[in-house]
Design a protein around this motif. Structure first.
Motif, PDB file in Angstrom:
ATOM      1  N   GLY A 100       0.818  -1.214   0.000  1.00 29.14           N
ATOM      2  CA  GLY A 100       0.000   0.000   0.000  1.00 29.14           C
ATOM      3  C   GLY A 100       0.848   1.258   0.000  1.00 29.14           C
ATOM      4  O   GLY A 100       0.526   2.237  -0.681  1.00 29.14           O
ATOM      5  N   SER A 101       1.925   1.259   0.748  1.00 35.02           N
ATOM      6  CA  SER A 101       2.823   2.417   0.801  1.00 35.02           C
ATOM      7  C   SER A 101       3.472   2.671  -0.551  1.00 35.02           C
ATOM      8  O   SER A 101       3.551   3.816  -1.010  1.00 35.02           O
ATOM      9  CB  SER A 101       3.908   2.198   1.849  1.00 35.02           C
ATOM     10  OG  SER A 101       3.347   2.096   3.133  1.00 35.02           O
ATOM     11  N   TYR A 102       3.946   1.605  -1.190  1.00 35.76           N
ATOM     12  CA  TYR A 102       4.539   1.764  -2.515  1.00 35.76           C
ATOM     13  C   TYR A 102       3.500   2.234  -3.535  1.00 35.76           C
ATOM     14  O   TYR A 102       3.788   3.082  -4.377  1.00 35.76           O
ATOM     15  CB  TYR A 102       5.172   0.450  -2.989  1.00 35.76           C
ATOM     16  CG  TYR A 102       6.574   0.252  -2.463  1.00 35.76           C
ATOM     17  CD1 TYR A 102       7.637   0.998  -2.954  1.00 35.76           C
ATOM     18  CD2 TYR A 102       6.843  -0.688  -1.473  1.00 35.76           C
ATOM     19  CE1 TYR A 102       8.921   0.819  -2.478  1.00 35.76           C
ATOM     20  CE2 TYR A 102       8.124  -0.875  -0.984  1.00 35.76           C
ATOM     21  CZ  TYR A 102       9.161  -0.122  -1.495  1.00 35.76           C
ATOM     22  OH  TYR A 102      10.437  -0.290  -1.029  1.00 35.76           O
ATOM     23  N   ALA A 103       2.302   1.709  -3.473  1.00 35.03           N
ATOM     24  CA  ALA A 103       1.246   2.113  -4.402  1.00 35.03           C
ATOM     25  C   ALA A 103       0.871   3.579  -4.183  1.00 35.03           C
ATOM     26  O   ALA A 103       0.695   4.336  -5.153  1.00 35.03           O
ATOM     27  CB  ALA A 103       0.025   1.215  -4.235  1.00 35.03           C
ATOM     28  N   LEU A 104       0.754   3.998  -2.940  1.00 28.16           N
ATOM     29  CA  LEU A 104       0.439   5.385  -2.637  1.00 28.16           C
ATOM     30  C   LEU A 104       1.549   6.310  -3.125  1.00 28.16           C
ATOM     31  O   LEU A 104       1.281   7.358  -3.731  1.00 28.16           O
ATOM     32  CB  LEU A 104       0.221   5.565  -1.132  1.00 28.16           C
ATOM     33  CG  LEU A 104      -0.149   6.971  -0.681  1.00 28.16           C
ATOM     34  CD1 LEU A 104      -1.484   7.393  -1.268  1.00 28.16           C
ATOM     35  CD2 LEU A 104      -0.185   7.031   0.833  1.00 28.16           C
ATOM     36  N   THR A 105       2.796   5.938  -2.901  1.00 31.08           N
ATOM     37  CA  THR A 105       3.928   6.738  -3.352  1.00 31.08           C
ATOM     38  C   THR A 105       3.954   6.834  -4.870  1.00 31.08           C
ATOM     39  O   THR A 105       4.173   7.922  -5.431  1.00 31.08           O
ATOM     40  CB  THR A 105       5.251   6.145  -2.833  1.00 31.08           C
ATOM     41  OG1 THR A 105       5.201   6.098  -1.400  1.00 31.08           O
ATOM     42  CG2 THR A 105       6.447   6.963  -3.277  1.00 31.08           C
ATOM     43  N   ALA A 106       3.726   5.734  -5.555  1.00 33.05           N
ATOM     44  CA  ALA A 106       3.698   5.747  -7.016  1.00 33.05           C
ATOM     45  C   ALA A 106       2.557   6.626  -7.524  1.00 33.05           C
ATOM     46  O   ALA A 106       2.723   7.377  -8.496  1.00 33.05           O
ATOM     47  CB  ALA A 106       3.560   4.325  -7.553  1.00 33.05           C
ATOM     48  N   GLY A 107       1.407   6.544  -6.871  1.00 32.94           N
ATOM     49  CA  GLY A 107       0.267   7.372  -7.267  1.00 32.94           C
ATOM     50  C   GLY A 107       0.557   8.850  -7.093  1.00 32.94           C
ATOM     51  O   GLY A 107       0.237   9.665  -7.962  1.00 32.94           O
ATOM     52  N   ILE A 108       1.174   9.209  -5.976  1.00 33.49           N
ATOM     53  CA  ILE A 108       1.508  10.609  -5.724  1.00 33.49           C
ATOM     54  C   ILE A 108       2.524  11.104  -6.749  1.00 33.49           C
ATOM     55  O   ILE A 108       2.392  12.218  -7.281  1.00 33.49           O
ATOM     56  CB  ILE A 108       2.027  10.795  -4.284  1.00 33.49           C
ATOM     57  CG1 ILE A 108       0.878  10.602  -3.295  1.00 33.49           C
ATOM     58  CG2 ILE A 108       2.686  12.156  -4.098  1.00 33.49           C
ATOM     59  CD1 ILE A 108       1.308  10.551  -1.846  1.00 33.49           C
ATOM     60  N   CYS A 109       3.519  10.296  -7.050  1.00 35.31           N
ATOM     61  CA  CYS A 109       4.515  10.689  -8.056  1.00 35.31           C
ATOM     62  C   CYS A 109       3.868  10.870  -9.422  1.00 35.31           C
ATOM     63  O   CYS A 109       4.192  11.823 -10.151  1.00 35.31           O
ATOM     64  CB  CYS A 109       5.626   9.647  -8.140  1.00 35.31           C
ATOM     65  SG  CYS A 109       6.730   9.658  -6.722  1.00 35.31           S
TER      66      CYS A 109
END
Length: 59
Positions: free
Chosen positions: A9-18
């Motif tokens: 979830g953290s990686y997905a959220l970070t990718a989404g924000i980027c």
């Protein structure tokens, strides 16, 4: 694997924000370029285009 949901979830959220920031910067850049073209078509020039750079180069 009790933390897999958190890590993924953290990686997905970070990718989404980027991705959102990249698209935002791209669209904002296009809008600024359009504004510059509009202003320049009205005869308004950039401050960085000083009088010395506008002079006739053959002079």
């Amino acid at each position: 694997m009790s933390h897999a949901f958190y890590v993924i979830g953290s990686y997905a959220l970070t990718a989404g924000i980027c991705l959102v920031l990249t698209v935002w910067i791209y669209l904002d850049g296009r809008a600024r370029q359009a504004e510059l073209k509009t202003l320049e078509s009205q005869g308004i020039r950039r401050r960085s285009a000083s009088a010395s750079s506008v002079q006739d180069p053959s002079a």
